[in-house]
Design a protein around this motif. Structure first.
Motif, PDB file in Angstrom:
ATOM      1  N   THR A 271       0.829  -1.202   0.000  1.00 34.05           N
ATOM      2  CA  THR A 271       0.000   0.000   0.000  1.00 34.05           C
ATOM      3  C   THR A 271       0.871   1.262   0.000  1.00 34.05           C
TER       4      THR A 271
ATOM      5  N   ASP B  40      -8.094   0.352  -5.034  1.00 32.71           N
ATOM      6  CA  ASP B  40      -7.897  -0.351  -3.767  1.00 32.71           C
ATOM      7  C   ASP B  40      -8.612  -1.687  -3.848  1.00 32.71           C
TER       8      ASP B  40
ATOM      9  N   GLN C 107      -9.289  -4.239   3.513  1.00 30.35           N
ATOM     10  CA  GLN C 107      -8.826  -3.420   4.637  1.00 30.35           C
ATOM     11  C   GLN C 107      -8.932  -1.925   4.329  1.00 30.35           C
TER      12      GLN C 107
ATOM     13  N   ASN D 215      -6.823   0.234   3.227  1.00 32.92           N
ATOM     14  CA  ASN D 215      -5.726   1.110   3.661  1.00 32.92           C
ATOM     15  C   ASN D 215      -5.325   2.127   2.600  1.00 32.92           C
TER      16      ASN D 215
ATOM     17  N   GLY E 180      -5.449   5.974   3.392  1.00 32.95           N
ATOM     18  CA  GLY E 180      -4.147   6.634   3.237  1.00 32.95           C
ATOM     19  C   GLY E 180      -4.162   7.721   2.171  1.00 32.95           C
TER      20      GLY E 180
ATOM     21  N   PRO F 193       0.090   7.965   6.444  1.00 31.05           N
ATOM     22  CA  PRO F 193      -1.291   7.502   6.275  1.00 31.05           C
ATOM     23  C   PRO F 193      -2.255   8.053   7.332  1.00 31.05           C
ATOM     24  N   SER F 194      -1.785   8.264   8.554  1.00 26.86           N
ATOM     25  CA  SER F 194      -2.702   8.752   9.587  1.00 26.86           C
ATOM     26  C   SER F 194      -3.094  10.215   9.329  1.00 26.86           C
TER      27      SER F 194
END
Ligand code: ADP
Ligand code: MG
Length: 256
Positions: free
Chosen positions: A17, A38, A42, A44, A48, A223-224
């Protein structure tokens, strides 16, 4: 016609990812029109990219079940400058629902046909398995980019993936090839990593990308904040490596 690449490795946590999002943002910075797909329940790659997976009106799930087209289901990663076809947990159900449908492994390929003139690159972030979802990715793609950590069992896991790619090439998608292996989370101070890196080059020759992605905490933090690392901290070593990788990939495509 865009270049359609799967970012695949059946292991989890190897950097698929991270590679997808930062390559997408890197290519966008170089003026390329990019769609990220994607393909992992999940979600991500979705999160992200700053897209809330729980709030998706339409997702890759609807596209695979032919309930929506890509043009309606895609959203935008504004910071990264690319489009995202998002995923969430619903996608896990698709695996089962697809089994009984016709062209079950060609659904993504069929769907992408409608947006080919919109993009230079489509990057498909695959789940950590060799499942029907991954198979949809491999059937839709021209090539596979394999991110890998230079660890002891890395080569062993690789042979399963390479065999799957060969099978798909022989039976389902004659276009499919391995574009290259990308060494990620690399720490040059660790002797073993250097040894495995040398083994990789000995085995796979110029299929190993020249660019090496270092282990870099800024890439893990990005990503956060819903941003690719390339945008989040452009000066960080990891971000610069991904931009260099995007440039290397473009150069390889020009030669090919
Ligand atoms: P995958 O998609 O293969 O499961 P991820 O891209 O999610 O792997 O990466 C796994 C974890 O490692 C994540 O927490 C990610 O932020 C972190 N990570 C990935 N690449 C790097 C890197 N080059 N340096 C530091 N951390 C990284
Ligand atoms: Mg992932």
């Amino acid at each position: 016609m865009p270049r359609i690449f799967c970012i695949a490795n059946q292991k989890g946590g190897v950097g698929k990812t991270t590679t997808t999002l930062n390559l997408a943002a890197g290519l966008a910075q170089l003026g390329q029109r990019v769609l990220v797909v994607d393909l992992d329940p999940q979600g991500n790659a979705t999160m992200g990219s700053g897209v809330d997976k729980r709030a998706l009106a339409l997702s890759i799930y609807d596209v695979l079940l032919e309930a929506a087209g890509v043009a309606d289901a895609r959203t935008r990663c504004a910071s990264g400058g690319y489009d995202v076809l998002g995923a969430n947990r619903e996608l896990a159900g698709a695996e089962v629902e697809l089994v009984t449908l016709d062209r079950r492994d060609q659904r993504l390929r069929d769907a992408l046909m409608s947006v080919t003139s919109d993009y230079d690159f489509v990057l498909i972030d695959c789940p950590p398995s060799l499942s029907l979802l991954t198979l949809n990715g491999l059937c839709a793609a021209h090539g596979v980019i394999v991110p890998m950590q230079c660890e002891y069992f890395a080569l062993e896991g690789l042979s399963d993936l390479v065999n799957t790619i060969k099978q798909v090439h022989a039976n389902l998608n004659r276009q499919l090839q391995v574009i290259g292996l990308l060494r990620v989370m690399f720490d040059a101070r660790i002797t073993l990593q250097n040894q495995v890196s040398e083994q990789l080059k000995a085995h796979f020759g110029d299929k190993v990308f020249d660019t090496v992605i270092p282990r870099n905490v800024r890439l893990a933090e990005a990503p956060s904040y819903g941003q690719p690392g390339v945008v989040f901290d452009p000066g960080a070593k990891g971000a610069q490596a991904f931009v260099a990788f995007a440039r290397e990939l473009l150069q390889r495509m020009e030669k090919a």
